[in-house]
Design a protein around this motif. Structure first.
Motif, short mmCIF file in Angstrom:
data_model
loop_
_atom_site.label_atom_id
_atom_site.label_comp_id
_atom_site.label_asym_id
_atom_site.label_seq_id
_atom_site.Cartn_x
_atom_site.Cartn_y
_atom_site.Cartn_z
N MET A 1 8.43 -2.28 -17.34
CA MET A 1 8.38 -2.87 -16.02
C MET A 1 6.94 -2.87 -15.53
SD MET A 1 10.30 -1.61 -12.59
CE MET A 1 11.39 -2.93 -12.19
N THR A 2 6.49 -3.99 -15.01
CA THR A 2 5.12 -4.10 -14.56
C THR A 2 5.09 -4.38 -13.06
OG1 THR A 2 4.52 -5.03 -16.70
CG2 THR A 2 2.94 -5.30 -14.93
N ASP A 3 4.39 -3.52 -12.33
CA ASP A 3 4.21 -3.73 -10.90
C ASP A 3 2.78 -4.19 -10.68
OD1 ASP A 3 6.75 -2.92 -9.91
OD2 ASP A 3 6.19 -0.84 -10.26
N ALA A 4 2.60 -5.07 -9.72
CA ALA A 4 1.26 -5.53 -9.38
C ALA A 4 0.60 -4.52 -8.45
CB ALA A 4 1.34 -6.89 -8.70
N LEU A 5 -0.72 -4.46 -8.53
CA LEU A 5 -1.46 -3.61 -7.62
C LEU A 5 -1.41 -4.21 -6.22
CD1 LEU A 5 -4.58 -2.71 -9.77
CD2 LEU A 5 -2.64 -1.26 -9.23
N ASP A 6 -1.28 -3.35 -5.23
CA ASP A 6 -1.21 -3.76 -3.83
C ASP A 6 -2.64 -3.97 -3.32
OD1 ASP A 6 -1.03 -3.75 -0.97
OD2 ASP A 6 0.90 -2.73 -1.13
N PRO A 7 -3.00 -5.18 -2.90
CA PRO A 7 -4.38 -5.45 -2.49
C PRO A 7 -4.82 -4.69 -1.24
CG PRO A 7 -2.99 -7.33 -2.00
CD PRO A 7 -2.15 -6.36 -2.79
N GLU A 8 -3.87 -4.15 -0.47
CA GLU A 8 -4.23 -3.42 0.75
C GLU A 8 -4.47 -1.94 0.50
OE1 GLU A 8 -1.64 -4.24 4.03
OE2 GLU A 8 -1.60 -6.38 3.60
N ILE A 9 -4.17 -1.47 -0.71
CA ILE A 9 -4.35 -0.05 -1.04
C ILE A 9 -5.66 0.12 -1.81
CG2 ILE A 9 -3.40 1.92 -2.30
CD1 ILE A 9 -0.60 0.75 -1.70
N HIS A 10 -6.44 1.07 -1.36
CA HIS A 10 -7.77 1.30 -1.92
C HIS A 10 -7.83 2.68 -2.58
CE1 HIS A 10 -12.11 1.57 -2.20
NE2 HIS A 10 -12.10 2.65 -1.46
N ASP A 11 -8.39 2.73 -3.78
CA ASP A 11 -8.61 4.01 -4.45
C ASP A 11 -9.98 4.52 -4.01
OD1 ASP A 11 -8.92 6.23 -6.07
OD2 ASP A 11 -8.91 5.11 -7.95
N ASN A 12 -9.99 5.51 -3.13
CA ASN A 12 -11.23 6.13 -2.67
C ASN A 12 -11.51 7.27 -3.64
OD1 ASN A 12 -13.25 7.59 -1.43
ND2 ASN A 12 -12.40 7.36 0.63
N ALA A 13 -12.15 6.95 -4.76
CA ALA A 13 -12.38 7.92 -5.84
C ALA A 13 -13.22 9.11 -5.37
CB ALA A 13 -13.04 7.23 -7.03
N GLU A 14 -14.15 8.86 -4.47
CA GLU A 14 -14.99 9.95 -3.96
C GLU A 14 -14.17 11.00 -3.21
OE1 GLU A 14 -18.52 10.26 -0.73
OE2 GLU A 14 -18.86 8.83 -2.36
N ALA A 15 -13.19 10.53 -2.44
CA ALA A 15 -12.31 11.43 -1.69
C ALA A 15 -11.08 11.85 -2.51
CB ALA A 15 -11.87 10.78 -0.39
N LYS A 16 -10.93 11.29 -3.71
CA LYS A 16 -9.79 11.56 -4.59
C LYS A 16 -8.46 11.26 -3.89
CE LYS A 16 -12.22 15.01 -7.29
NZ LYS A 16 -12.23 16.39 -7.77
N GLN A 52 8.58 3.25 7.35
CA GLN A 52 8.21 1.87 7.07
C GLN A 52 8.09 1.60 5.57
OE1 GLN A 52 4.86 0.46 9.44
NE2 GLN A 52 5.30 2.00 11.00
N GLY A 53 8.42 2.60 4.75
CA GLY A 53 8.36 2.41 3.30
C GLY A 53 6.95 2.52 2.73
N LEU A 54 6.02 3.08 3.50
CA LEU A 54 4.64 3.14 3.03
C LEU A 54 4.45 4.10 1.87
CD1 LEU A 54 2.69 2.99 6.42
CD2 LEU A 54 3.35 1.12 4.90
N ALA A 55 5.16 5.22 1.86
CA ALA A 55 5.04 6.17 0.76
C ALA A 55 5.51 5.52 -0.55
CB ALA A 55 5.82 7.45 1.05
N SER A 56 6.60 4.78 -0.50
CA SER A 56 7.08 4.08 -1.69
C SER A 56 6.11 3.00 -2.12
CB SER A 56 8.46 3.47 -1.44
OG SER A 56 9.42 4.49 -1.28
N ARG A 57 5.54 2.32 -1.16
CA ARG A 57 4.54 1.29 -1.46
C ARG A 57 3.33 1.91 -2.16
NH1 ARG A 57 2.03 -2.43 3.30
NH2 ARG A 57 0.34 -3.36 2.06
N LEU A 58 2.87 3.06 -1.66
CA LEU A 58 1.78 3.78 -2.30
C LEU A 58 2.17 4.21 -3.71
CD1 LEU A 58 0.58 5.83 0.76
CD2 LEU A 58 -0.95 4.48 -0.67
N ALA A 59 3.39 4.72 -3.85
CA ALA A 59 3.84 5.18 -5.17
C ALA A 59 3.83 4.03 -6.18
CB ALA A 59 5.24 5.79 -5.08
N LYS A 60 4.34 2.88 -5.79
CA LYS A 60 4.35 1.72 -6.70
C LYS A 60 2.94 1.34 -7.11
CE LYS A 60 8.58 -0.18 -4.78
NZ LYS A 60 9.15 -1.21 -3.90
#
Length: 105
Positions: A1-16, A52-60
């Motif tokens: 199963m392939t999920d697309a990356l959410d364009p509104e979620i940012h990986d802040n690598a510096e803050a981990k 609002q389902g944000l945790a699930s959205r982040l998980a995906k």
């Protein structure tokens, strides 16, 4: 199963942490990266954003990102552990030890 990356979620690598900003609030998933392992340590959703389902959205998003980067997730975070148990179709990105602990195939 392939999920697309959410364009509104940012990986802040510096803050981990992965970040999803909604208005003046930010929902986050914190992690420690030691390739090929991505340890998910905490999922935090501000009270005004709960339900609002944000945790699930982040998980995906995190799962899709880990899959694309060929990382194995160590779901130390209780939310992620429960998410994988509800969605065993994503077991391929879970570290084998945690698959066994969580009863995933």
């Amino acid at each position: 199963m392939t999920d697309a990356l959410d364009p509104e979620i940012h990986d802040n690598a510096e803050a981990k942490r992965y970040e999803l900003k909604v208005g003046n609030e930010v929902a986050v998933v914190t992690y420690n990266l030691s390739e090929p392992n991505l340890m998910i340590t905490e999922t935090l959703v501000p009270i005004p954003l709960e339900g609002q389902g944000l945790a699930s959205r982040l998980a995906k998003h995190v799962i899709a990102d880990a899959r694309a980067r060929k990382l194995l997730i160590l779901p130390v975070c209780p939310f992620f552990s429960a998410y994988f148990q509800k969605h065993p179709e994503h077991a391929d990105v879970v570290h084998p030890t945690y698959r066994q602990i969580l009863g995933l195939q």
